[in-house]
Design an enzyme around this catalytic site. Sequence first.
Site, PDB file in Angstrom:
ATOM      1  N   ASP A   8       0.868  -1.183   0.000  1.00 14.00           N
ATOM      2  CA  ASP A   8       0.000   0.000   0.000  1.00 14.00           C
ATOM      3  C   ASP A   8       0.906   1.235   0.000  1.00 14.00           C
ATOM      4  O   ASP A   8       2.132   1.127  -0.222  1.00 14.00           O
ATOM      5  CB  ASP A   8      -1.002  -0.042   1.163  1.00 14.00           C
ATOM      6  CG  ASP A   8      -0.349   0.159   2.527  1.00 14.00           C
ATOM      7  OD1 ASP A   8       0.901   0.231   2.606  1.00 14.00           O
ATOM      8  OD2 ASP A   8      -1.093   0.238   3.523  1.00 14.00           O
ATOM      9  N   CYS A  64       3.061  -3.346   4.066  1.00 14.67           N
ATOM     10  CA  CYS A  64       2.207  -2.222   4.468  1.00 14.67           C
ATOM     11  C   CYS A  64       2.824  -1.636   5.733  1.00 14.67           C
ATOM     12  O   CYS A  64       3.953  -1.982   6.083  1.00 14.67           O
ATOM     13  CB  CYS A  64       0.742  -2.634   4.631  1.00 14.67           C
ATOM     14  SG  CYS A  64       0.346  -3.685   6.031  1.00 14.67           S
ATOM     15  N   GLY A  65       2.109  -0.737   6.396  1.00 11.85           N
ATOM     16  CA  GLY A  65       2.704  -0.042   7.527  1.00 11.85           C
ATOM     17  C   GLY A  65       3.128  -0.988   8.637  1.00 11.85           C
ATOM     18  O   GLY A  65       4.281  -1.002   9.073  1.00 11.85           O
ATOM     19  N   THR A  66       2.191  -1.801   9.122  1.00 11.43           N
ATOM     20  CA  THR A  66       2.486  -2.765  10.186  1.00 11.43           C
ATOM     21  C   THR A  66       2.761  -4.160   9.648  1.00 11.43           C
ATOM     22  O   THR A  66       3.280  -5.016  10.366  1.00 11.43           O
ATOM     23  CB  THR A  66       1.283  -2.900  11.137  1.00 11.43           C
ATOM     24  OG1 THR A  66       0.164  -3.381  10.369  1.00 11.43           O
ATOM     25  CG2 THR A  66       0.919  -1.576  11.791  1.00 11.43           C
ATOM     26  N   HIS A  97      10.421 -23.807   8.654  1.00 12.17           N
ATOM     27  CA  HIS A  97       9.360 -24.499   9.397  1.00 12.17           C
ATOM     28  C   HIS A  97       7.976 -24.341   8.770  1.00 12.17           C
ATOM     29  O   HIS A  97       7.138 -25.230   8.926  1.00 12.17           O
ATOM     30  CB  HIS A  97       9.299 -23.974  10.837  1.00 12.17           C
ATOM     31  CG  HIS A  97      10.472 -24.391  11.670  1.00 12.17           C
ATOM     32  ND1 HIS A  97      10.498 -24.276  13.033  1.00 12.17           N
ATOM     33  CD2 HIS A  97      11.670 -24.939  11.314  1.00 12.17           C
ATOM     34  CE1 HIS A  97      11.653 -24.727  13.508  1.00 12.17           C
ATOM     35  NE2 HIS A  97      12.397 -25.117  12.478  1.00 12.17           N
ATOM     36  N   ARG A 131       8.496 -33.211   9.734  1.00 13.22           N
ATOM     37  CA  ARG A 131       7.361 -32.930  10.632  1.00 13.22           C
ATOM     38  C   ARG A 131       6.677 -31.603  10.280  1.00 13.22           C
ATOM     39  O   ARG A 131       5.477 -31.439  10.526  1.00 13.22           O
ATOM     40  CB  ARG A 131       7.824 -32.928  12.088  1.00 13.22           C
ATOM     41  CG  ARG A 131       8.757 -31.776  12.456  1.00 13.22           C
ATOM     42  CD  ARG A 131       9.343 -31.945  13.857  1.00 13.22           C
ATOM     43  NE  ARG A 131      10.112 -30.797  14.298  1.00 13.22           N
ATOM     44  CZ  ARG A 131      11.357 -30.516  13.900  1.00 13.22           C
ATOM     45  NH1 ARG A 131      11.973 -31.299  13.033  1.00 13.22           N
ATOM     46  NH2 ARG A 131      11.991 -29.452  14.367  1.00 13.22           N
TER      47      ARG A 131
HETATM   48  C1  RB5 Z   1      -2.062   2.575   6.489  1.00 12.62           C
HETATM   49  O1  RB5 Z   1      -2.145   3.764   7.209  1.00 12.62           O
HETATM   50  C2  RB5 Z   1      -1.931   1.395   7.420  1.00 12.62           C
HETATM   51  O2  RB5 Z   1      -3.116   1.218   8.137  1.00 12.62           O
HETATM   52  C3  RB5 Z   1      -1.564   0.146   6.648  1.00 12.62           C
HETATM   53  O3  RB5 Z   1      -0.394   0.367   5.951  1.00 12.62           O
HETATM   54  C4  RB5 Z   1      -1.318  -1.092   7.455  1.00 12.62           C
HETATM   55  O4  RB5 Z   1      -0.450  -0.859   8.524  1.00 12.62           O
HETATM   56  C5  RB5 Z   1      -2.518  -1.837   7.860  1.00 12.62           C
HETATM   57  O5  RB5 Z   1      -2.443  -2.927   8.446  1.00 12.62           O
END
Ligand code: RB5
Length: 141
Positions: A8, A64-66, A97, A131
């Site tokens: 994103d 993405c951000g997180t 794994h 496994r």
């Molecule tokens: C965008 O602001 C942020 O919400 C997106 O990149 C992501 O972290 C969502 O999980």
Amino acid sequence: MKIIIGSDHAGYEMKEYLKTRFATEYDWHDVGAYSAESVDYPDFAHPVAAAVAEGKFAKGVLICGTGNGVAMTANKHNGVRAALCWNAEIAKLARQHNDANIIVLPARFISNELAAEIIEAFFKTEFEGGRHARRIGKINL
Ligand code: RB5
């Protein structure tokens, strides 16, 4: 190796960095985003995950951000094992794994340099099987 990649807006700059950094090592297929303008992460995670689930690409990268939004979206696709990785050791274990086929990076929490180390660890590590094969065989619904 052909790799499909998507992000994103929050992951856009890291995506561009990785494509340039590994321009000779990998053949990138970029589904966007193509700028840092605000977009919705599922619009990029679904195409990457679908292409991997359908076998069009063996592996993918999502950013993405997180990392959580694209990971949650990608893991809705049967056959996709998208692993959120924030260091090289976790990336290595995701391959050994979990036979992860999509690596997910949290762009707002790691540097571009660390992202490159994670990518290298992920793509050079093989699945151990045994496994672990039995366990990943129990993932799909
Ligand atoms: C965008 O602001 C942020 O919400 C997106 O990149 C992501 O972290 C969502 O999980």
